[in-house]
Design a protein around this motif. Structure first.
Motif, PDB file in Angstrom:
ATOM      1  N   GLU A 159       0.783  -1.199   0.031  1.00  0.00           N
ATOM      2  CA  GLU A 159       0.197  -0.041  -0.091  1.00  0.00           C
ATOM      3  C   GLU A 159       0.971   1.403   0.051  1.00  0.00           C
ATOM      4  OE1 GLU A 159      -4.279  -0.619   2.008  1.00  0.00           O
ATOM      5  OE2 GLU A 159      -2.682  -0.854   3.335  1.00  0.00           O
ATOM      6  N   ALA A 160       1.909   1.195   0.909  1.00  0.00           N
ATOM      7  CA  ALA A 160       2.968   2.513   0.711  1.00  0.00           C
ATOM      8  C   ALA A 160       3.541   2.751  -0.527  1.00  0.00           C
ATOM      9  CB  ALA A 160       3.918   2.263   1.886  1.00  0.00           C
ATOM     10  N   ILE A 161       3.921   1.493  -1.350  1.00  0.00           N
ATOM     11  CA  ILE A 161       4.466   1.737  -2.391  1.00  0.00           C
ATOM     12  C   ILE A 161       3.359   2.570  -3.505  1.00  0.00           C
ATOM     13  CG2 ILE A 161       5.398   0.215  -4.449  1.00  0.00           C
ATOM     14  CD1 ILE A 161       6.639  -1.611  -2.600  1.00  0.00           C
ATOM     15  N   GLN A 162       2.191   1.988  -3.438  1.00  0.00           N
ATOM     16  CA  GLN A 162       1.060   2.479  -4.417  1.00  0.00           C
ATOM     17  C   GLN A 162       0.987   3.893  -4.153  1.00  0.00           C
ATOM     18  OE1 GLN A 162      -1.832   1.348  -6.790  1.00  0.00           O
ATOM     19  NE2 GLN A 162      -0.573   3.319  -7.060  1.00  0.00           N
ATOM     20  N   GLU A 163       0.926   4.421  -2.826  1.00  0.00           N
ATOM     21  CA  GLU A 163       0.922   5.713  -2.351  1.00  0.00           C
ATOM     22  C   GLU A 163       2.199   6.373  -2.705  1.00  0.00           C
ATOM     23  OE1 GLU A 163      -1.331   8.805  -0.956  1.00  0.00           O
ATOM     24  OE2 GLU A 163      -1.742   6.710  -1.354  1.00  0.00           O
ATOM     25  N   ALA A 164       3.080   5.985  -2.623  1.00  0.00           N
ATOM     26  CA  ALA A 164       4.336   6.745  -3.243  1.00  0.00           C
ATOM     27  C   ALA A 164       4.440   6.844  -4.537  1.00  0.00           C
ATOM     28  CB  ALA A 164       5.804   5.934  -2.615  1.00  0.00           C
ATOM     29  N   VAL A 165       3.879   6.073  -5.457  1.00  0.00           N
ATOM     30  CA  VAL A 165       3.520   6.235  -6.769  1.00  0.00           C
ATOM     31  C   VAL A 165       2.334   7.473  -6.903  1.00  0.00           C
ATOM     32  CG1 VAL A 165       2.622   5.225  -9.044  1.00  0.00           C
ATOM     33  CG2 VAL A 165       4.242   3.922  -7.475  1.00  0.00           C
ATOM     34  N   ARG A 166       1.488   7.450  -6.315  1.00  0.00           N
ATOM     35  CA  ARG A 166       0.478   8.529  -6.311  1.00  0.00           C
ATOM     36  C   ARG A 166       1.110   9.912  -5.990  1.00  0.00           C
ATOM     37  NH1 ARG A 166      -3.206   4.782  -3.326  1.00  0.00           N
ATOM     38  NH2 ARG A 166      -4.755   3.762  -5.157  1.00  0.00           N
ATOM     39  N   ARG A 167       1.725   9.902  -4.958  1.00  0.00           N
ATOM     40  CA  ARG A 167       2.636  11.058  -4.483  1.00  0.00           C
ATOM     41  C   ARG A 167       3.620  11.608  -5.190  1.00  0.00           C
ATOM     42  NH1 ARG A 167       0.645  12.255   1.381  1.00  0.00           N
ATOM     43  NH2 ARG A 167      -1.109  10.925   1.712  1.00  0.00           N
TER      44      ARG A 167
END
Length: 561
Positions: free
Chosen positions: A269-277
């Motif tokens: 989830e953190a990896i996905q959020e890092a992509v989004r940000r």
């Protein structure tokens, strides 16, 4: 300061018999563990499971599954059959879910073993964690024998690693402005004076809020007799990134608690959020002896977005150049692979000291370690507002993450990995870092000692000379297809500028076609071919950038009956 490391049991007698046939088992631990003693009781492994060399404790009743899109299956159908419920959805379009098996009346082990044989699922695995054992469950625990040694600001900026990484010379080229590094760890002290103006908002995935501070709880959550043994770890790691790329932004993602525990789903989830940000680099100062299909799936999409074989990506919004992911090699002093450092596309980093000799605690292996970086007596930031010296491959990884941020600041569109084996090393971040590493006598440390100054020299030297790149996506070279009207897909992009459709040319069986689509943002060319005869089909894609540099790629596939 470093301690001796006690390895887990590895013999066949100690592992026992049985296990989850056909599964890859995962457990996660902070890759620093520089002041930690590791104690691992390895779970049983089946003799026919080549990928399984360890097991980990998992979140009670939680299973991660991915549906096969070709099966037409739904998560409701899976839940109905196995008595599970959907706890969280990672990405609906990719069919990845976290299931709750608490009400199923069956153990997670039994469910996962049965699900592994279900053709509707690409994979199924427990949601692995790292914590002290409960009952007779498998164990992986870390504990400190002593705290990091206090340090001071002067030692932080003038330490040996600054010279070994060539940071002063590198900062004459760039200091990392414009790049962002996501640090997935225990959090970061938000008000540390050294990081003023350097942090951007991240997220706390443990508590599901925006408080990403690196805090102590005072509790011995993992029951090993020591409270908060990894408190300050994320701040220390972030400080090394800041030392290496002082004008890059740091995005704290809290995925490990103060005892160094987390789980695979949170990390994904953190990896996905890092992509989004809009992060450019992800630092993973953590390691495992076993591989997770789920995390492997996510990392492949993040680092090699154009090479994903799946019809639907497992991570959405990944830019065409991908995100650089750096992982620590681990601290057991062994040659065995550690994950995610040894995953394809991830830069695995081992540790050396001031003499450029492998640290006795560092894992190694020429087949999976990419480079080495300083990891002994590393001075960095520590809560609250102070500095400390710490050892470990967790300290080595952020030097390379910072180096990647410097390269991305200079070359924001440079892909993570090479599109083609014929591409020069300067055509990817991975290629630049590895090709400019200083060779070491120890060949088990990959390409050698990472060197930020040398890598920026290559990047800047080549910046004006790189031509566009062309990579076939489908049908792949030498592929066979029964479709008489196949869709030809390729990735066409330029490391230094955005191409337009007018910059791209397509030829199929020697005939030029202009009715293809081209997405300038992703570099994706798509062409629905007319009806073609059986036999070989030649494809050539060419591109010319605004500076007049050209490149082309030719390949052949075959239409069969």
């Amino acid at each position: 300061m470093k301690t001796a490391l006690r390895r887990g049991m590895t013999s066949a007698e100690e592992r026992g018999a049985g296990g989850f046939a056909g599964l890859r088992r995962w457990f996660l631990a902070a890759g620093a563990l520089c002041v930690l003693v590791l104690v691992a009781a390895v779970a049983p492994a089946s003799a026919d499971d080549d990928d399984d060399d360890g097991a980990g404790e998992f979140e009670t009743g939680e299973i991660v599954v991915k549906l096969d899109p070709r099966s037409g299956a739904t998560v409701d159908g899976i839940n109905q059959q196995y008595g599970t419920t959907t706890k969280e959805t990672f990405l609906p379009s990719a069919g990845i879910y976290l299931l709750d098996a608490a009400q199923s009346g069956r153990s997670v082990e039994a469910l996962v073993e049965e699900m592994a044989r279900d053709a509707r699922l690409v994979y199924a695995e427990p949601n692995y964690i790292v914590e002290s054992p409960a009952g007779d469950r498998w164990r992986f625990k870390g504990r400190t024998d002593f705290a990091p040694e206090p340090s001071e600001q002067a030692r932080y900026t003038d330490q040996y690693a600054v010279g070994k990484m060539g940071l002063r010379e590198a900062h004459g080229v760039t200091r990392g402005a414009g790049a962002t590094v996501a640090v997935l760890d225990t959090g970061v002290q938000g008000d540390h004076p050294e990081l003023a103006g350097s942090l951007v908002p991240g997220y706390n995935f443990l508590d599901d809020n925006t408080d990403t501070d690196d805090v102590r709880t005072g509790a011995d959550d993992d029951g090993d007799g020591v409270a908060d043994e990894l408190a300050g770890h994320g701040t220390h790691v972030a400080g090394i990134v800041h030392l290496t790329a002082p004008e890059a932004k740091i995005m704290p993602m809290r995925v490990l608690d103060s005892n160094g525990t987390g789980n695979v789903f949170l990390i994904a989830e953190a990896i996905q959020e890092a992509v989004r940000r809009d992060a450019d680099v992800i630092n993973l100062s953590l390691s495992s002896t076993a591989e997770s299909d789920f995390l492997e799936d996510v990392l492949e999409d993040v680092t090699e977005p154009e090479d994903d074989d799946d019809d639907v990506p497992s991570v959405e919004g990944v830019p065409p150049q991908g995100l650089v992911v750096v992982g620590s090699a681990g601290n057991e002093g062994e040659p065995n692979r550690r994950y995610p450092a040894s995953e394809d596309g991830v830069l695995g980093v081992a540790s050396v000291g001031s003499t450029e000799v492998r640290s006795d605690f560092s894992n190694y292996g020429r087949e999976w370690v990419d480079v080495a970086a300083p990891g002994e007596e590393i001075q960095s930031l520590f809560p609250t507002g102070g500095y400390a010296s710490w050892d470990g491959t967790s300290m080595s990884a952020p030097f390379v993450s910072g180096q990647a941020a410097l390269i991305r600041a200079q070359r924001p569109n440079l892909p993570v990995v090479m599109d083609d084996d014929d591409d020069p090393p300067s055509a990817s971040v991975e290629g630049v870092i590895k090709s400019t590493a200083r060779p070491l006598a120890d060949r088990e440390l990959g390409a050698g000692h990472a060197d930020a100054a040398r890598s920026l020299g290559v990047a800047s030297q080549r910046a004006a000379n790189l031509a566009p790149t062309v990579a076939p996506v489908s049908p792949k070279p030498n592929a066979r297809t029964k479709s008489r009207t196949p869709t030809v897909v390729a990735t066409v992009r330029d490391p230094d500028s955005r191409l337009a459709k007018s910059n791209v040319r397509l030829f199929v069986k020697g005939k030029r076609y202009t009715n293809f689509t081209y997405n300038a943002s992703t570099g994706r060319l798509s062409f629905k071919s007319p009806r073609l005869p059986y036999g070989p089909v030649s494809v050539r894609v060419a591109a010319t950038d605004a500076g007049g540099k050209s490149a082309s790629r030719s390949w052949t596939f075959r239409i069969v009956r």
